[in-house]
Write a protein that holds these residues in place. Sequence first.
Motif, PDB file in Angstrom:
ATOM      1  N   ALA A 206       0.365  -1.178  -0.213  1.00 46.52           N
ATOM      2  CA  ALA A 206      -0.103  -0.180   0.044  1.00 46.52           C
ATOM      3  C   ALA A 206       0.550   1.377   0.650  1.00 46.52           C
ATOM      4  N   PHE A 207       1.882   1.098   0.804  1.00 43.93           N
ATOM      5  CA  PHE A 207       2.608   2.056   0.678  1.00 43.93           C
ATOM      6  C   PHE A 207       3.155   2.776  -1.114  1.00 43.93           C
ATOM      7  N   ALA A 208       3.518   1.339  -1.593  1.00 50.64           N
ATOM      8  CA  ALA A 208       4.130   1.497  -2.422  1.00 50.64           C
ATOM      9  C   ALA A 208       3.202   2.103  -3.402  1.00 50.64           C
ATOM     10  N   VAL A 209       2.057   1.677  -3.599  1.00 51.98           N
ATOM     11  CA  VAL A 209       0.798   2.484  -4.446  1.00 51.98           C
ATOM     12  C   VAL A 209       0.946   3.823  -3.917  1.00 51.98           C
ATOM     13  N   VAL A 210       0.457   4.540  -2.842  1.00 52.83           N
ATOM     14  CA  VAL A 210       0.895   5.824  -2.445  1.00 52.83           C
ATOM     15  C   VAL A 210       1.902   6.308  -2.493  1.00 52.83           C
ATOM     16  N   LEU A 211       3.477   6.311  -2.725  1.00 58.46           N
ATOM     17  CA  LEU A 211       4.504   7.243  -2.434  1.00 58.46           C
ATOM     18  C   LEU A 211       4.799   6.405  -4.432  1.00 58.46           C
ATOM     19  N   GLY A 212       4.539   5.533  -5.473  1.00 62.76           N
ATOM     20  CA  GLY A 212       4.755   5.611  -6.665  1.00 62.76           C
ATOM     21  C   GLY A 212       6.499   5.192  -6.457  1.00 62.76           C
ATOM     22  N   LYS A 213       6.610   3.962  -5.317  1.00 60.22           N
ATOM     23  CA  LYS A 213       7.906   3.418  -5.726  1.00 60.22           C
ATOM     24  C   LYS A 213       7.912   1.900  -5.120  1.00 60.22           C
ATOM     25  N   PRO A 214       9.037   1.700  -5.057  1.00 60.83           N
ATOM     26  CA  PRO A 214       8.970   0.131  -4.365  1.00 60.83           C
ATOM     27  C   PRO A 214       9.187   0.385  -3.085  1.00 60.83           C
ATOM     28  N   VAL A 215       8.093  -0.235  -2.034  1.00 58.16           N
ATOM     29  CA  VAL A 215       8.876  -0.603  -0.934  1.00 58.16           C
ATOM     30  C   VAL A 215       8.589  -2.104  -0.075  1.00 58.16           C
ATOM     31  N   ARG A 216       9.060  -2.646   0.865  1.00 59.79           N
ATOM     32  CA  ARG A 216       8.962  -3.687   1.412  1.00 59.79           C
ATOM     33  C   ARG A 216       9.240  -3.991   2.345  1.00 59.79           C
ATOM     34  N   ALA A 217       8.402  -4.670   3.021  1.00 56.50           N
ATOM     35  CA  ALA A 217       8.598  -5.277   4.786  1.00 56.50           C
ATOM     36  C   ALA A 217       9.853  -5.935   5.209  1.00 56.50           C
TER      37      ALA A 217
ATOM     38  N   PRO B  70     -10.250   1.128   2.667  1.00 56.94           N
ATOM     39  CA  PRO B  70      -8.784   0.324   2.660  1.00 56.94           C
ATOM     40  C   PRO B  70      -7.868   0.653   2.729  1.00 56.94           C
ATOM     41  N   LEU B  71      -6.386   0.085   3.089  1.00 55.88           N
ATOM     42  CA  LEU B  71      -5.446   0.546   3.902  1.00 55.88           C
ATOM     43  C   LEU B  71      -4.918   1.326   3.157  1.00 55.88           C
ATOM     44  N   VAL B  72      -5.196   1.480   1.640  1.00 58.27           N
ATOM     45  CA  VAL B  72      -4.427   2.369   0.927  1.00 58.27           C
ATOM     46  C   VAL B  72      -5.200   3.478   1.268  1.00 58.27           C
ATOM     47  N   ASP B  73      -6.285   3.637   1.352  1.00 59.48           N
ATOM     48  CA  ASP B  73      -6.783   5.052   1.682  1.00 59.48           C
ATOM     49  C   ASP B  73      -6.355   6.204   3.319  1.00 59.48           C
ATOM     50  N   VAL B  74      -5.876   4.699   3.806  1.00 61.35           N
ATOM     51  CA  VAL B  74      -5.367   5.554   5.441  1.00 61.35           C
ATOM     52  C   VAL B  74      -4.260   5.839   5.220  1.00 61.35           C
ATOM     53  N   ILE B  75      -3.319   5.094   4.597  1.00 60.69           N
ATOM     54  CA  ILE B  75      -2.163   5.149   4.194  1.00 60.69           C
ATOM     55  C   ILE B  75      -1.603   6.512   3.726  1.00 60.69           C
ATOM     56  N   ARG B  76      -3.002   6.959   2.253  1.00 56.50           N
ATOM     57  CA  ARG B  76      -2.994   8.333   1.294  1.00 56.50           C
ATOM     58  C   ARG B  76      -2.767   9.372   2.536  1.00 56.50           C
ATOM     59  N   LYS B  77      -3.682   9.192   3.280  1.00 55.30           N
ATOM     60  CA  LYS B  77      -3.813  10.186   4.191  1.00 55.30           C
ATOM     61  C   LYS B  77      -2.707  10.376   5.421  1.00 55.30           C
TER      62      LYS B  77
END
Length: 288
Positions: free
Chosen positions: A214-225, A275-282
């Motif tokens: 979800a962070f990757a979608v919002v930030l537009g870059k690869p993110v891994r856990a 959805p989680l992605v909406d929370v992370i976007r905020k």
Amino acid sequence: MYVVTGITGQVGSALAEALLKAGKPVRAVVRNENKGAVWSARGCEVALATMSDADALARAFEDAQAVFILPPPEFDPAPGFPEAREVIDAIIAGIARAKPRRIVCLSTIGAQSIHTNLLTQRTLLEDALRKQAVPVTFLRPGWFMENCAWDVDSARNTGVVQSFLHPLDRAIPMIATDDIGELAAKLMQQEWTGVRIVELEGPQRTSPNDIAAAFAVVLGKPVRAQAVPRDTWEALFVSQGMQHPMPRIQMLDGFNEGWIDFEGRHDDIVKGKTPLVDVIRKLVARQS
């Protein structure tokens, strides 16, 4: 009158917004006038009280159709949870004097667990509220999606989300605070008798890998856990200023080992809509 404690927090403010939108009179319980000013401007009554002041709570709860109980979180509790017990005693005394018609209490997933951990504070509160005469609903949400606020900087700057939840592909119940507040507002307007438990999770269960995606979608870059090794937790938490890290460690163990979970049938669990992605976007926008 609908009385809301914890109104300055994420859940309490979402709850109050929903009640006001429904045209209900709201009494905001706050520690000082400055914190109540924004709610007074919205047309709310304001009651000044700390959650450990039984007399002030009794006055705040007077003539209440429903009271929302949200004690202040204690993230580094002393052994035996004395901080929580002081607040619980004040809440029970306030309820006994004011006799509101009903109570909705924000509890937590896993409150039924017999294992001591950070969430035991909510178990103690449930136990006390069950013994009083006013009808009570325990709202037990999953892990707050907004906990991802701690990961924004790391995800943005390093492309890594450090996770205490293991394994990284294991999904657990998570929920947005807006969804908690909206459901709490609905519950406060209902009629029931005795004690009831309502459990709440998001549209789908979420893993650390899902958070990174979800962070990757919002930030537009690869993110891994990346998992934080279990054997480093105590030293890490102490270095961050905690004096009593074991309750937090035991809570994380409970999620990772599966003994912190919902109590009821899967089909009875209420589903949130955010959805989680909406929370992370905020969260990302807020920290930009």
